[in-house]
Design a protein around this motif. Structure first.
Motif, PDB file in Angstrom:
ATOM      1  N   ASN A  44      50.500 -71.316 -73.565  1.00  0.00           N
ATOM      2  CA  ASN A  44      51.141 -71.920 -74.735  1.00  0.00           C
ATOM      3  C   ASN A  44      50.127 -72.639 -75.630  1.00  0.00           C
ATOM      4  N   ARG A  45      48.894 -72.162 -75.566  1.00  0.00           N
ATOM      5  CA  ARG A  45      47.841 -72.711 -76.422  1.00  0.00           C
ATOM      6  C   ARG A  45      47.683 -71.846 -77.666  1.00  0.00           C
ATOM      7  N   ASN A  46      47.242 -72.479 -78.732  1.00  0.00           N
ATOM      8  CA  ASN A  46      46.946 -71.721 -79.945  1.00  0.00           C
ATOM      9  C   ASN A  46      45.474 -71.287 -79.934  1.00  0.00           C
ATOM     10  N   TYR A  47      45.000 -70.766 -81.023  1.00  0.00           N
ATOM     11  CA  TYR A  47      43.644 -70.220 -81.133  1.00  0.00           C
ATOM     12  C   TYR A  47      42.565 -71.256 -80.819  1.00  0.00           C
ATOM     13  N   VAL A  48      42.809 -72.523 -81.157  1.00  0.00           N
ATOM     14  CA  VAL A  48      41.809 -73.576 -80.933  1.00  0.00           C
ATOM     15  C   VAL A  48      42.054 -74.376 -79.651  1.00  0.00           C
ATOM     16  N   GLY A  49      43.013 -73.922 -78.829  1.00  0.00           N
ATOM     17  CA  GLY A  49      43.216 -74.526 -77.515  1.00  0.00           C
ATOM     18  C   GLY A  49      44.188 -75.683 -77.441  1.00  0.00           C
ATOM     19  N   THR A  50      44.846 -76.018 -78.553  1.00  0.00           N
ATOM     20  CA  THR A  50      45.855 -77.081 -78.519  1.00  0.00           C
ATOM     21  C   THR A  50      47.235 -76.441 -78.425  1.00  0.00           C
ATOM     22  N   HIS A  51      48.262 -77.260 -78.359  1.00  0.00           N
ATOM     23  CA  HIS A  51      49.629 -76.738 -78.256  1.00  0.00           C
ATOM     24  C   HIS A  51      49.956 -75.812 -79.422  1.00  0.00           C
ATOM     25  N   PHE A  52      50.549 -74.676 -79.108  1.00  0.00           N
ATOM     26  CA  PHE A  52      51.042 -73.741 -80.112  1.00  0.00           C
ATOM     27  C   PHE A  52      52.198 -74.405 -80.848  1.00  0.00           C
ATOM     28  N   GLY A  53      52.151 -74.400 -82.172  1.00  0.00           N
ATOM     29  CA  GLY A  53      53.179 -75.067 -82.972  1.00  0.00           C
ATOM     30  C   GLY A  53      54.578 -74.535 -82.734  1.00  0.00           C
ATOM     31  N   GLY A  54      54.696 -73.226 -82.482  1.00  0.00           N
ATOM     32  CA  GLY A  54      56.007 -72.654 -82.204  1.00  0.00           C
ATOM     33  C   GLY A  54      56.621 -73.217 -80.942  1.00  0.00           C
ATOM     34  N   SER A  55      55.803 -73.490 -79.937  1.00  0.00           N
ATOM     35  CA  SER A  55      56.311 -74.095 -78.699  1.00  0.00           C
ATOM     36  C   SER A  55      56.734 -75.535 -78.940  1.00  0.00           C
ATOM     37  N   LEU A  56      55.965 -76.258 -79.753  1.00  0.00           N
ATOM     38  CA  LEU A  56      56.356 -77.632 -80.093  1.00  0.00           C
ATOM     39  C   LEU A  56      57.705 -77.648 -80.798  1.00  0.00           C
ATOM     40  N   PHE A  57      57.883 -76.728 -81.741  1.00  0.00           N
ATOM     41  CA  PHE A  57      59.169 -76.682 -82.435  1.00  0.00           C
ATOM     42  C   PHE A  57      60.285 -76.246 -81.487  1.00  0.00           C
ATOM     43  N   SER A  58      60.015 -75.241 -80.658  1.00  0.00           N
ATOM     44  CA  SER A  58      61.047 -74.733 -79.737  1.00  0.00           C
ATOM     45  C   SER A  58      61.557 -75.797 -78.787  1.00  0.00           C
ATOM     46  N   MET A  59      60.676 -76.685 -78.352  1.00  0.00           N
ATOM     47  CA  MET A  59      61.112 -77.704 -77.394  1.00  0.00           C
ATOM     48  C   MET A  59      62.108 -78.689 -78.024  1.00  0.00           C
ATOM     49  N   ALA A  60      62.149 -78.717 -79.342  1.00  0.00           N
ATOM     50  CA  ALA A  60      63.047 -79.641 -80.033  1.00  0.00           C
ATOM     51  C   ALA A  60      64.180 -78.937 -80.770  1.00  0.00           C
ATOM     52  N   ALA A  83      65.741 -76.972 -90.767  1.00  0.00           N
ATOM     53  CA  ALA A  83      64.826 -77.727 -89.921  1.00  0.00           C
ATOM     54  C   ALA A  83      63.474 -77.844 -90.581  1.00  0.00           C
ATOM     55  N   ALA A  84      62.724 -78.835 -90.130  1.00  0.00           N
ATOM     56  CA  ALA A  84      61.348 -79.015 -90.594  1.00  0.00           C
ATOM     57  C   ALA A  84      60.559 -79.680 -89.480  1.00  0.00           C
ATOM     58  N   ILE A  85      59.286 -79.357 -89.409  1.00  0.00           N
ATOM     59  CA  ILE A  85      58.413 -80.008 -88.436  1.00  0.00           C
ATOM     60  C   ILE A  85      57.162 -80.473 -89.165  1.00  0.00           C
ATOM     61  N   VAL A 138      60.108 -83.757 -85.726  1.00  0.00           N
ATOM     62  CA  VAL A 138      61.012 -82.643 -86.012  1.00  0.00           C
ATOM     63  C   VAL A 138      62.273 -83.204 -86.653  1.00  0.00           C
ATOM     64  N   ARG A 139      62.663 -82.594 -87.762  1.00  0.00           N
ATOM     65  CA  ARG A 139      63.913 -82.961 -88.442  1.00  0.00           C
ATOM     66  C   ARG A 139      64.845 -81.760 -88.383  1.00  0.00           C
ATOM     67  N   LYS A 140      66.098 -82.018 -88.039  1.00  0.00           N
ATOM     68  CA  LYS A 140      67.099 -80.954 -87.987  1.00  0.00           C
ATOM     69  C   LYS A 140      68.315 -81.388 -88.787  1.00  0.00           C
ATOM     70  N   GLU A 141      68.795 -80.476 -89.627  1.00  0.00           N
ATOM     71  CA  GLU A 141      70.032 -80.713 -90.360  1.00  0.00           C
ATOM     72  C   GLU A 141      71.131 -79.943 -89.642  1.00  0.00           C
ATOM     73  N   VAL A 142      72.162 -80.660 -89.241  1.00  0.00           N
ATOM     74  CA  VAL A 142      73.256 -80.056 -88.485  1.00  0.00           C
ATOM     75  C   VAL A 142      74.533 -80.096 -89.320  1.00  0.00           C
ATOM     76  N   HIS A 143      75.245 -78.985 -89.309  1.00  0.00           N
ATOM     77  CA  HIS A 143      76.508 -78.818 -90.035  1.00  0.00           C
ATOM     78  C   HIS A 143      77.653 -78.985 -89.040  1.00  0.00           C
ATOM     79  N   VAL A 144      78.649 -79.773 -89.405  1.00  0.00           N
ATOM     80  CA  VAL A 144      79.830 -79.998 -88.558  1.00  0.00           C
ATOM     81  C   VAL A 144      81.071 -79.823 -89.414  1.00  0.00           C
ATOM     82  N   ARG A 145      82.059 -79.147 -88.851  1.00  0.00           N
ATOM     83  CA  ARG A 145      83.336 -78.986 -89.550  1.00  0.00           C
ATOM     84  C   ARG A 145      84.453 -78.983 -88.519  1.00  0.00           C
ATOM     85  N   LEU A 146      85.535 -79.658 -88.851  1.00  0.00           N
ATOM     86  CA  LEU A 146      86.731 -79.627 -88.020  1.00  0.00           C
ATOM     87  C   LEU A 146      87.310 -78.222 -88.081  1.00  0.00           C
ATOM     88  N   ARG A 147      87.595 -77.649 -86.934  1.00  0.00           N
ATOM     89  CA  ARG A 147      88.174 -76.296 -86.931  1.00  0.00           C
ATOM     90  C   ARG A 147      89.585 -76.343 -87.460  1.00  0.00           C
TER      91      ARG A 147
END
Length: 157
Positions: A44-60, A83-85, A138-147
């Motif tokens: 799960n490392r990127n090209y320079v050996g740090t955490h892959f950004g996709g994995s960081l986003f996926s965990m959240a 969403a935004a990271i 990580v910022r997530k926008e969540v939509h909610v509606r009463l069924r």
């Protein structure tokens, strides 16, 4: 097995999490809190050996939506809208993210959606190292509606 334990087990075996090195450490039985870890591994490392950004986003990625689904109950439609990271620091160590959904927030959403009006809300979580250094936000926008309740059409039996 209670629903929180079942979620933890299934998520930890779910291939996108399993093969990224993402593990759920804790799921509160009442779905108020979730804690997740991403350990630094060769796969799960990127090209320079740090955490892959996709994995960081996926965990959240899914947890604000999951917490709301369980807290609001089956009478609501809940989905991620956007969403935004923001990557702040590259690291080569385990990182953690904690989600906490307060009762007051759930009550506010329920009240705002009471008349069937769609509600969107932004949630924020920091991904940190063990010592609390913020690696990403990580910022997530969540939509909610009463069924809407289905009613029979006039004249049908």
């Amino acid at each position: 097995m209670n629903p929180a334990t079942r979620l933890r087990w299934l998520a930890n075996l779910w291939p996108p999490f399993l093969f990224a090195g993402i593990r759920l450490l804790e799921v509160d039985p009442e779905f108020r809190k979730v804690r997740v870890v991403l350990r630094h591994r060769f796969f799960n490392r990127n090209y320079v050996g740090t955490h892959f950004g996709g994995s960081l986003f996926s965990m959240a990625d899914p947890f604000w939506m999951i917490l709301l689904i369980h807290r609001l109950g089956p009478g609501y439609t809940v989905w991620d809208k956007s969403a935004a990271i923001d990557f702040k620091k590259a690291v080569r160590e385990a990182v953690y993210v904690k989600f906490f959904l307060a009762d007051e927030v759930v009550d506010e959403i329920r009240e705002a959606a009471r008349d069937g009006t769609p509600v969107t809300r932004w949630f924020v979580a920091d991904i940190t190292t063990a010592d609390g250094t913020v690696v990403a936000t990580v910022r997530k926008e969540v939509h909610v509606r009463l069924r809407q309740r289905r009613t029979a059409a006039p004249g049908s039996s």
